[in-house]
Motif scaffolding. Structure first.
Motif, PDB file in Angstrom:
ATOM      1  N   VAL A  12       0.867  -1.173   0.000  1.00  0.00           N
ATOM      2  CA  VAL A  12       0.000   0.000   0.000  1.00  0.00           C
ATOM      3  C   VAL A  12       0.909   1.230   0.000  1.00  0.00           C
ATOM      4  O   VAL A  12       1.892   1.286   0.735  1.00  0.00           O
ATOM      5  CB  VAL A  12      -0.953  -0.006   1.211  1.00  0.00           C
ATOM      6  CG1 VAL A  12      -1.691   1.319   1.337  1.00  0.00           C
ATOM      7  CG2 VAL A  12      -1.940  -1.165   1.103  1.00  0.00           C
ATOM      8  N   GLU A 106      -5.167  -0.256  -1.517  1.00  0.00           N
ATOM      9  CA  GLU A 106      -5.601  -1.401  -0.713  1.00  0.00           C
ATOM     10  C   GLU A 106      -5.097  -2.684  -1.357  1.00  0.00           C
ATOM     11  O   GLU A 106      -5.061  -2.807  -2.581  1.00  0.00           O
ATOM     12  CB  GLU A 106      -7.131  -1.409  -0.656  1.00  0.00           C
ATOM     13  CG  GLU A 106      -7.739  -2.456   0.228  1.00  0.00           C
ATOM     14  CD  GLU A 106      -9.265  -2.390   0.240  1.00  0.00           C
ATOM     15  OE1 GLU A 106      -9.864  -3.345   0.752  1.00  0.00           O
ATOM     16  OE2 GLU A 106      -9.849  -1.416  -0.277  1.00  0.00           O
ATOM     17  N   LYS A 107      -4.731  -3.617  -0.514  1.00  0.00           N
ATOM     18  CA  LYS A 107      -4.262  -4.935  -0.965  1.00  0.00           C
ATOM     19  C   LYS A 107      -5.136  -5.982  -0.292  1.00  0.00           C
ATOM     20  O   LYS A 107      -5.209  -6.041   0.936  1.00  0.00           O
ATOM     21  CB  LYS A 107      -2.794  -5.101  -0.567  1.00  0.00           C
ATOM     22  CG  LYS A 107      -2.113  -6.284  -1.145  1.00  0.00           C
ATOM     23  CD  LYS A 107      -0.619  -6.222  -0.833  1.00  0.00           C
ATOM     24  CE  LYS A 107       0.049  -7.474  -1.326  1.00  0.00           C
ATOM     25  NZ  LYS A 107       1.481  -7.483  -1.042  1.00  0.00           N
ATOM     26  N   ILE A 108      -5.814  -6.791  -1.104  1.00  0.00           N
ATOM     27  CA  ILE A 108      -6.716  -7.825  -0.580  1.00  0.00           C
ATOM     28  C   ILE A 108      -6.019  -9.168  -0.788  1.00  0.00           C
ATOM     29  O   ILE A 108      -6.076  -9.758  -1.868  1.00  0.00           O
ATOM     30  CB  ILE A 108      -8.091  -7.759  -1.289  1.00  0.00           C
ATOM     31  CG1 ILE A 108      -8.668  -6.348  -1.154  1.00  0.00           C
ATOM     32  CG2 ILE A 108      -9.031  -8.813  -0.720  1.00  0.00           C
ATOM     33  CD1 ILE A 108      -9.838  -6.063  -2.064  1.00  0.00           C
ATOM     34  N   THR A 134      -9.613  -1.602  -9.945  1.00  0.00           N
ATOM     35  CA  THR A 134      -9.509  -2.874  -9.235  1.00  0.00           C
ATOM     36  C   THR A 134      -8.749  -3.830 -10.139  1.00  0.00           C
ATOM     37  O   THR A 134      -9.100  -4.013 -11.307  1.00  0.00           O
ATOM     38  CB  THR A 134     -10.915  -3.449  -8.933  1.00  0.00           C
ATOM     39  OG1 THR A 134     -11.637  -2.496  -8.164  1.00  0.00           O
ATOM     40  CG2 THR A 134     -10.809  -4.760  -8.167  1.00  0.00           C
TER      41      THR A 134
END
Length: 138
Positions: A12, A106-108, A134
């Protein structure tokens, strides 16, 4: 050169950008490829009578520069574009030098997805495109 940053190494706050001067050739080529011959982009006489008073580049051409950063630099190769939100804030004129920037917001981890802020600014620092992408990173 195309980079391929492993998902585990992306953090991030990571950022990448590219800069390009928009030319006549770019606008006419984009029109030819997409079929978007809106006269505000390709007809100087028509464009004189618009709110812009001159020809402007296609908004999606500027969005294409965002795609270039995402696919070649951050996150790079092995990236799948899943979605993009865009707001066109100001026109890009022929001869403008624009910078497309991507920043990881953001890192999912469990889905190998990244949410990135995507912007394009002109040579005067004016925000011309603002958005969020995304990405799926393999």
């Amino acid at each position: 050169m195309v980079q391929d940053i492993p998902f585990a190494e992306i953090k991030v706050g990571d950022k990448a950008s590219m800069t390009k001067t928009v030319s006549e050739y770019d606008v006419y080529t984009f029109a030819g490829i997409t079929g978007d011959f809106n006269p505000v982009h390709v007809n100087s006489e028509f464009a004189k009578n618009t709110m812009f008073k001159e020809r402007i580049a296609h908004g999606m051409l500027s969005a294409g520069f965002i795609s270039a950063v995402l696919g070649t630099t951050l996150p790079g190769a092995n990236t799948i574009y899943m979605g993009q939100e865009l707001s066109f804030k100001a026109p890009v004129k022929i001869g403008d030098t624009v910078t497309a920037t991507v920043e990881v917001l953001e890192k999912i981890e469990e889905k190998h997805r990244l949410i990135c802020r995507t912007t394009v600014t002109n040579q005067d620092g004016i925000l011309v495109v603002d958005g969020k992408a995304t990405m799926l990173k393999k």
